[in-house]
Write an enzyme that holds these catalytic residues in place. Structure first.
Site, mmCIF file in Angstrom:
data_model
loop_
_atom_site.group_PDB
_atom_site.id
_atom_site.type_symbol
_atom_site.label_atom_id
_atom_site.label_comp_id
_atom_site.label_asym_id
_atom_site.label_seq_id
_atom_site.Cartn_x
_atom_site.Cartn_y
_atom_site.Cartn_z
ATOM 1 N N GLU A 159 27.065 52.079 66.196
ATOM 2 C CA GLU A 159 28.167 51.755 65.292
ATOM 3 C C GLU A 159 29.394 52.616 65.583
ATOM 4 O OE1 GLU A 159 24.949 52.384 64.474
ATOM 5 O OE2 GLU A 159 24.580 51.806 62.384
ATOM 6 N N CYS A 179 22.130 55.088 59.921
ATOM 7 C CA CYS A 179 21.534 56.382 59.595
ATOM 8 C C CYS A 179 22.423 57.110 58.582
ATOM 9 C CB CYS A 179 21.363 57.223 60.854
ATOM 10 S SG CYS A 179 22.919 57.779 61.594
ATOM 11 N N CYS A 223 25.634 56.995 67.735
ATOM 12 C CA CYS A 223 24.993 55.727 67.394
ATOM 13 C C CYS A 223 25.887 54.567 67.838
ATOM 14 C CB CYS A 223 24.752 55.642 65.894
ATOM 15 S SG CYS A 223 23.583 56.864 65.266
ATOM 16 N N ARG A 260 14.361 43.334 67.618
ATOM 17 C CA ARG A 260 14.049 44.174 66.453
ATOM 18 C C ARG A 260 14.931 43.859 65.253
ATOM 19 N NH1 ARG A 260 14.732 49.809 67.261
ATOM 20 N NH2 ARG A 260 16.069 49.474 69.080
#
Length: 290
Positions: A90, A122, A88, A116
């Site tokens: 991050e 997650c 991801c 967005r």
């Protein structure tokens, strides 16, 4: 209006219509400060510049991540999607920060491409944050707008995993925000540890980083951290251009010009007309705890 992801906009409508009664928002949640808003903007710019997907298209790089180190440096990255479980955004940003010498992290955020907005981490990333950076703050969307939340609050009753000990038992300290669980924290680059301990440095000049009189914890961002107990005995507000040779000498330097030049290393955009706080402190415990 602060950017939020579409899911939270939809949830906000459900709350307004009474179809959802309550949403969990951790007690550590607070409105973003200027540095955190800048971090969001960095993540947005990064993914807008480097996404490989058009609007409403799938792609390999669709989320930008940005992390702020304890010394306020910011690092960015983008996700690398793969069906086997690519990292991801991050985690990419955290790796980039480490590669540039950052060790302790202050805040992190992810932003989706094409407007967005901010995306909450997650489950895997939340566990990573708790394991490695439990006191880091995470910017997440809520029905009330963007909020900065203690990482440990995103995993209630979490158990930390560490390379040394594996899975640990429940640690109640994870539920305490280090910024509020004791005397206020003043953070330092570890290169200042010895001059502070020796008494050669008894002042620190800060921009947009307020302190308060009384007990304080001086936290040196080494690996592991070193914390010195101290007392803030004075705070003077002045323009950068009004800093004196005496201020510089109390920081272990010689001239005000040298001090101003050093401040530019911490605050590259600092101008002579900006107001700073000159904080005077004395050390209570020169040993410190790691």
């Amino acid at each position: 209006m602060e950017p939020t992801c579409k899911a939270w906009n939809a949830l906000g409508r459900l709350l307004t219509e009474g179809k959802v009664k309550k949403v969990y928002v951790p007690s550590s949640a607070r409105v973003l400060d200027d540095d955190e808003r800048e971090l969001v903007e960095l993540a947005r710019r990064t993914i807008d510049a480097h996404t490989d997907a058009g609007p409403d298209e799938d792609g390999i790089h669709t989320v930008g991540g940005a992390v702020m180190a304890a010394d306020y440096r910011m690092f960015a990255g983008v996700n690398l999607y793969h069906f086997t479980g690519g990292p991801c955004a991050e985690l990419v940003a955290l790796g980039a920060a480490r590669a540039q010498g950052a060790r302790q992290m202050r805040c992190i955020v992810a932003v989706g491409n094409h407007g967005r907005g901010v995306i909450g981490p997650c489950g895997r990333d939340r566990q990573v944050f708790v394991d490695y950076y439990p006191t880091m703050r995470v910017i997440v969307p809520t029905p009330a707008g963007l909020r900065s939340v203690l990482a440990a609050d995103l995993m209630p009753l979490a158990q930390r995993w560490t390379p040394e000990a594996g899975m640990n038992g429940l640690d109640p300290s994870l539920c305490q925000d280090p910024e509020t669980a004791g005397p206020p924290i003043i953070r330092f680059n570890p290169r200042y540890l010895e001059v502070v301990r020796s008494g050669a440095k008894t002042k620190t000049t800060r921009f947009r980083d307020p302190a308060q009189l009384g007990p304080a914890r001086l936290v040196f961002e080494s690996d592991p951290e070193v914390v010195l107990s101290a007392e803030v005995t004075g705070i003077r507000h002045c323009l950068v251009s009004d800093l004196t040779n005496q201020d510089a000498q109390a920081e272990g330097l010689t001239t005000a010009a040298e001090l101003r030049e050093g401040l530019k290393g911490h605050y590259p955009d600092l101008a002579g007309t900006d107001e700073v706080d000159v904080i005077t402190f004395q050390i209570n415990d020169k040993t410190g705890a790691a």
